[in-house]
Design an enzyme around this catalytic site. Structure first.
Site, PDB file in Angstrom:
ATOM      1  N   LYS A  59     -12.997  12.448  -7.380  1.00 41.00           N
ATOM      2  CA  LYS A  59     -12.000  12.342  -6.296  1.00 41.00           C
ATOM      3  C   LYS A  59     -10.606  12.766  -6.732  1.00 41.00           C
ATOM      4  O   LYS A  59      -9.853  13.300  -5.930  1.00 41.00           O
ATOM      5  CB  LYS A  59     -11.991  10.930  -5.713  1.00 41.00           C
ATOM      6  N   ARG A  89     -11.768  -6.515  -3.813  1.00 38.88           N
ATOM      7  CA  ARG A  89     -11.815  -5.326  -2.981  1.00 38.88           C
ATOM      8  C   ARG A  89     -13.186  -5.380  -2.312  1.00 38.88           C
ATOM      9  O   ARG A  89     -13.471  -6.356  -1.641  1.00 38.88           O
ATOM     10  CB  ARG A  89     -11.549  -4.040  -3.781  1.00 38.88           C
TER      11      ARG A  89
END
Ligand SMILES: *Cc1c(COP(=O)(O)O)cnc(C)c1O
Length: 354
Positions: free
Chosen positions: A36, A129
């Site tokens: 990414k 998260r």
């Protein structure tokens, strides 16, 4: 050559990957190379594959689509959106998940394509998260998954040191391994993958800790910058400058370090504060916040310091440099992870892949 540009050294990246993959191999761990930070650029992903990663992983479907020609399993590592389920089963073999509604959507789309999509369920070990926080919720999802024909439960995983800053250790990763054992005891499944986190888990390998049972890591920053991210320690024999940002000087002048006149707000609404260092040699480069955040970059010439800038201008102090720069010369910068991400994403920064 056009500037600003990001110079990318594939040999250095491949070398970093070889070193980190080697370290993981000694610990019976396979590496998913996370692409990414460079937007899934296929040439850079090639260096990952040549360096020995076993999977390619990305958080964005657009990036995985760029990687479709690689004949190696691909992993979607952000929880898929239900609205992109069809693309996820098309372009990823595996995805990380924590919501049964999404998994049902993936199963349905996979069946339509005559595929079986592989699922890794995320467990939240305290970083807060993504992932199942309570084991009972994990179990009720597994019971549903076992009824679905378009998906297969491949394993479980976790993500740490992202939101809460929680550092992976023998205790929290030990819990992940224990949960995997519980699942295999309760259900007729064999978990092939126990995915023990990101570059912040590498410190455990560097310090010879026992995390036996973890057999996969998803690594990005450690591959591109040669660093473990729990404590920020460098990994021996790796490069931190495989990505270098280069900008061109458009002005060099001696000026005072204090502005003249009443101080209001700068271009971004902040009220700046100045210290008087007298007259300094100031250099302006044609690069700005539309390309990069200035606190993510470090001049390779140690005599240069960054004063600040705005959308399109970067102001440097070159007084202490041994180099006699001229207008039109270039300045090189090392970048941290956020800097690479930003420069790769800016369409104004040319990419020069070596
Ligand atoms: C970004 C990401 C990674 C890679 O993290 P690094 O710190 O770059 O190694 C791993 N897993 C998930 C879920 C991610 O989003």
């Amino acid at each position: 050559m056009e500037y600003p540009k990001l110079e990318i050294d594939l040999d250095k990246i491949k070398h970093n990957v070889e070193v980190v993959v080697g370290l993981c191999k000694e610990n019976h761990i396979q590496v998913a190379g996370v692409t990414k930070v460079f937007c899934g650029h296929p040439k850079i992903a090639r260096a990952y594959v040549d360096g020995g990663v076993s999977f390619l992983a990305d958080s964005r479907i657009e990036n995985l689509m760029k990687l479709k020609d690689f004949n190696i399993p691909k992993m979607m590592i952000r929880l898929p959106m239900i609205s992109e389920a069809e693309k996820v089963v098309e372009y990823a073999d595996i995805s990380l998940n924590s919501e049964i509604e999404t998994i049902k959507a993936l199963s349905e789309k996979a069946l339509e394509k005559g595929k079986v999509h592989q699922i890794i369920l995320m467990v939240d070990l305290g970083d807060l998260r993504e992932g199942y926080y309570y084991e009972r919720d994990l179990y009720s999802s597994i019971e549903e998954i076992l009824k679905l024909e378009g998906v297969k439960l491949l394993g479980i995983g976790t993500n740490l040191t992202c939101y809460g800053g929680v550092i992976p250790d023998e205790e929290n990763l030990g819990r992940l391994i224990e949960i995997a054992g519980n699942i295999e005891e309760r259900y007729p499944v064999e978990l092939e993958i126990i995915s023990g986190g990101n570059s912040s888990s590498l410190h455990l390998l560097l310090d010879d800790n026992n995390i036996e049972g973890i057999n996969k890591l998803r690594l990005g920053e450690s591959l591109v910058l040669g660093v473990e991210t729990a404590y920020g320690e460098r990994i021996e024999d790796t490069y931190d400058d495989a990505f270098q940002l280069i900008a061109e000087i458009v002005e060099i002048k001696e000026k005072p370090s204090m502005p003249t006149g009443e101080i209001g707000r700068d271009a971004f609404g902040e009220t700046p504060i100045f210290v008087d260092y007298g007259i300094r040699k100031r250099m302006i480069c044609a690069i700005g916040k539309q390309d990069i955040e200035f606190d993510t970059m470090l001049p390779v010439d140690e005599g240069i310091s960054i004063l600040g800038g705005s959308s399109d201008h970067l102001i440097l102090d070159g007084t202490d440099s041994k180099t006699d720069y001229k207008v039109g010369d270039i300045i090189r910068f090392k970048l941290n992870y956020g800097g690479i991400l930003r420069a790769m994403t800016s369409e104004y920064v040319k990419k020069d892949i070596k």
